[in-house]
Design a protein around this motif. Structure first.
Motif, mmCIF file in Angstrom:
data_model
loop_
_atom_site.group_PDB
_atom_site.id
_atom_site.type_symbol
_atom_site.label_atom_id
_atom_site.label_comp_id
_atom_site.label_asym_id
_atom_site.label_seq_id
_atom_site.Cartn_x
_atom_site.Cartn_y
_atom_site.Cartn_z
ATOM 1 N N GLY A 21 0.797 -1.217 0.000
ATOM 2 C CA GLY A 21 0.000 0.000 0.000
ATOM 3 C C GLY A 21 0.829 1.264 0.000
ATOM 4 O O GLY A 21 2.045 1.241 -0.217
ATOM 5 N N ARG A 22 0.159 2.369 0.263
ATOM 6 C CA ARG A 22 0.772 3.690 0.210
ATOM 7 C C ARG A 22 0.268 4.536 1.370
ATOM 8 O O ARG A 22 -0.924 4.464 1.728
ATOM 9 C CB ARG A 22 0.437 4.363 -1.117
ATOM 10 C CG ARG A 22 0.916 5.798 -1.265
ATOM 11 C CD ARG A 22 0.435 6.413 -2.564
ATOM 12 N NE ARG A 22 0.869 7.798 -2.678
ATOM 13 C CZ ARG A 22 1.633 8.265 -3.650
ATOM 14 N NH1 ARG A 22 2.034 7.455 -4.618
ATOM 15 N NH2 ARG A 22 1.990 9.543 -3.677
ATOM 16 N N ALA A 23 1.160 5.329 1.966
ATOM 17 C CA ALA A 23 0.781 6.254 3.033
ATOM 18 C C ALA A 23 1.327 7.629 2.684
ATOM 19 O O ALA A 23 2.525 7.780 2.409
ATOM 20 C CB ALA A 23 1.327 5.786 4.378
ATOM 21 N N ASP A 24 0.467 8.638 2.646
ATOM 22 C CA ASP A 24 0.867 9.996 2.270
ATOM 23 C C ASP A 24 0.838 10.920 3.483
ATOM 24 O O ASP A 24 -0.078 10.874 4.307
ATOM 25 C CB ASP A 24 -0.082 10.547 1.201
ATOM 26 C CG ASP A 24 0.042 9.819 -0.125
ATOM 27 O OD1 ASP A 24 0.956 10.150 -0.892
ATOM 28 O OD2 ASP A 24 -0.772 8.917 -0.376
ATOM 29 N N GLY A 25 1.847 11.779 3.565
ATOM 30 C CA GLY A 25 1.854 12.814 4.579
ATOM 31 C C GLY A 25 1.898 12.312 6.003
ATOM 32 O O GLY A 25 1.239 12.872 6.882
ATOM 33 N N VAL A 26 2.677 11.268 6.254
ATOM 34 C CA VAL A 26 2.759 10.715 7.611
ATOM 35 C C VAL A 26 3.983 11.279 8.336
ATOM 36 O O VAL A 26 4.929 11.749 7.711
ATOM 37 C CB VAL A 26 2.816 9.173 7.590
ATOM 38 C CG1 VAL A 26 1.506 8.611 7.036
ATOM 39 C CG2 VAL A 26 3.987 8.673 6.759
ATOM 40 N N LEU A 27 3.940 11.234 9.645
ATOM 41 C CA LEU A 27 5.041 11.727 10.459
ATOM 42 C C LEU A 27 6.309 10.925 10.170
ATOM 43 O O LEU A 27 6.284 9.695 10.146
ATOM 44 C CB LEU A 27 4.678 11.611 11.941
ATOM 45 C CG LEU A 27 5.764 12.005 12.950
ATOM 46 C CD1 LEU A 27 6.171 13.466 12.781
ATOM 47 C CD2 LEU A 27 5.274 11.741 14.367
ATOM 48 N N GLY A 28 7.403 11.627 9.947
ATOM 49 C CA GLY A 28 8.667 10.960 9.666
ATOM 50 C C GLY A 28 9.834 11.760 10.209
ATOM 51 O O GLY A 28 9.668 12.665 11.032
ATOM 52 N N GLY A 29 11.020 11.429 9.737
ATOM 53 C CA GLY A 29 12.235 12.093 10.204
ATOM 54 C C GLY A 29 12.963 11.262 11.240
ATOM 55 O O GLY A 29 12.346 10.566 12.049
ATOM 56 N N SER A 30 14.288 11.346 11.218
ATOM 57 C CA SER A 30 15.101 10.508 12.093
ATOM 58 C C SER A 30 14.849 10.772 13.572
ATOM 59 O O SER A 30 14.826 9.845 14.386
ATOM 60 C CB SER A 30 16.585 10.705 11.758
ATOM 61 O OG SER A 30 16.957 12.074 11.851
ATOM 62 N N VAL A 31 14.633 12.033 13.939
ATOM 63 C CA VAL A 31 14.386 12.360 15.349
ATOM 64 C C VAL A 31 13.071 11.766 15.830
ATOM 65 O O VAL A 31 12.980 11.266 16.958
ATOM 66 C CB VAL A 31 14.398 13.885 15.564
ATOM 67 C CG1 VAL A 31 13.792 14.259 16.919
ATOM 68 C CG2 VAL A 31 15.821 14.414 15.471
ATOM 69 N N SER A 32 12.055 11.806 14.995
ATOM 70 C CA SER A 32 10.740 11.297 15.400
ATOM 71 C C SER A 32 10.827 9.852 15.854
ATOM 72 O O SER A 32 10.287 9.474 16.900
ATOM 73 C CB SER A 32 9.745 11.414 14.234
ATOM 74 O OG SER A 32 9.630 12.755 13.801
ATOM 75 N N PHE A 33 11.528 9.037 15.078
ATOM 76 C CA PHE A 33 11.637 7.616 15.419
ATOM 77 C C PHE A 33 12.612 7.388 16.578
ATOM 78 O O PHE A 33 12.321 6.645 17.518
ATOM 79 C CB PHE A 33 12.094 6.824 14.189
ATOM 80 C CG PHE A 33 11.111 6.853 13.054
ATOM 81 C CD1 PHE A 33 9.900 6.188 13.148
ATOM 82 C CD2 PHE A 33 11.386 7.553 11.892
ATOM 83 C CE1 PHE A 33 8.981 6.212 12.106
ATOM 84 C CE2 PHE A 33 10.481 7.588 10.838
ATOM 85 C CZ PHE A 33 9.275 6.917 10.948
ATOM 86 N N ALA A 34 13.774 8.031 16.520
ATOM 87 C CA ALA A 34 14.810 7.781 17.526
ATOM 88 C C ALA A 34 14.394 8.273 18.907
ATOM 89 O O ALA A 34 14.633 7.603 19.912
ATOM 90 C CB ALA A 34 16.111 8.439 17.096
ATOM 91 N N ALA A 35 13.775 9.443 18.969
ATOM 92 C CA ALA A 35 13.418 10.012 20.265
ATOM 93 C C ALA A 35 12.347 9.184 20.970
ATOM 94 O O ALA A 35 12.425 8.939 22.179
ATOM 95 C CB ALA A 35 12.944 11.453 20.089
ATOM 96 N N VAL A 36 11.340 8.761 20.221
ATOM 97 C CA VAL A 36 10.279 7.946 20.822
ATOM 98 C C VAL A 36 10.843 6.611 21.294
ATOM 99 O O VAL A 36 10.512 6.121 22.382
ATOM 100 C CB VAL A 36 9.120 7.742 19.825
ATOM 101 C CG1 VAL A 36 8.115 6.729 20.362
ATOM 102 C CG2 VAL A 36 8.422 9.068 19.555
#
Length: 244
Positions: A21-36
């Motif tokens: 599938g496809r997901a548009d306009g979702v939260l991303g970025g290295s900090v978003s994943f690493a910090a959580v």
């Protein structure tokens, strides 16, 4: 009580293409994943990054709700960092369809004074020059970890060398590490990363886990292999390397 972490890198908006599938306009970025992910182990995680005027307020609120301190995140005019990536049947492989560095290119990195004494600095994937600025503003960090990706190996190898030389732990995925080292094996690539000045090198290998390399007091190469937990169904691996 755990040591506080300062996590710096990108916060952005992703578009993800996968066989399912496809997901548009979702939260991303290295900090978003690493910090959580870091909040699973740390009581306090501060983010330092930049977002554009188009960054959805509900994504910012979602990160705060998870416990990420966003006081070090600047909001500037212009579009946010964005990445469009495509995965294939073998999800160990990805293709960057489009990457818009946008406000990241104009970011004059500023680590707020109260955050500069954090003992752990995690420089997630972003422009190497900006990683160096973060390191320069946090000279007393007892542990510095850095991550990188393929485009910086090709565009700014000299600056990447400088980042690794100032890191206690440096990380790359297997393909990137081999390309950077012009090597054919994980061991060769890991040794090359160590030769650049890092105390430890982590080579990430997707569904096959990761390899940690370092040297003992006698200078002998030491290795530790960590397998990944197997999944029957994989939907979207975006951010797996950042969370690792």
């Amino acid at each position: 009580m755990s040591l506080p972490l300062l996590v710096t890198g990108t916060i952005g908006i992703d578009t993800i293409l996968t066989p399912s599938g496809r997901a548009d306009g979702v939260l991303g970025g290295s900090v978003s994943f690493a910090a959580v992910a870091a909040l699973l182990f740390a009581d306090r995680v501060d983010a330092v990054s930049i977002i554009g005027e188009d960054f959805p307020a509900h994504y910012e609120a979602a990160l705060e709700a998870k416990g990420v301190c966003m006081n070090g995140v600047e909001r500037k005019k212009g579009p946010s960092f964005s990445w469009t990536g495509e995965y294939f049947d073998n999800m160990n492989k990805r293709r960057t369809v489009c990457a818009n560095d946008s406000v990241m290119l104009e970011w004059d990195v500023h680590v707020p004074e109260p955050l500069r004494n954090h003992p752990v600095l995690v420089c997630c994937c972003m422009v190497p020059a900006q990683q160096l600025k973060c390191m320069e503003q946090c000279p007393d960090a007892a542990l510095v970890l850095s991550d990188s990706m393929d485009k910086w190996l090709r565009r700014q190898p000299e600056l990447l060398d400088a980042v690794i030389s100032r890191s206690h732990i440096t990380m790359m995925n297997e393909d990137e590490a081999k390309e950077y080292a012009q090597a054919s094996t994980v061991m060769e690539a890991g040794e090359f990363l160590l030769s650049k000045g890092a105390a430890y090198a982590v080579v990430k290998q997707g569904e096959y886990g990761a390899t940690l390399l370092g040297r003992d007091a006698g200078g002998n190469l030491r290795m530790f292999r960590c397998p990944a937990y197997p999944l029957k169904t994989l939907v979207d691996p975006t951010g797996a390397g950042d969370t690792f």
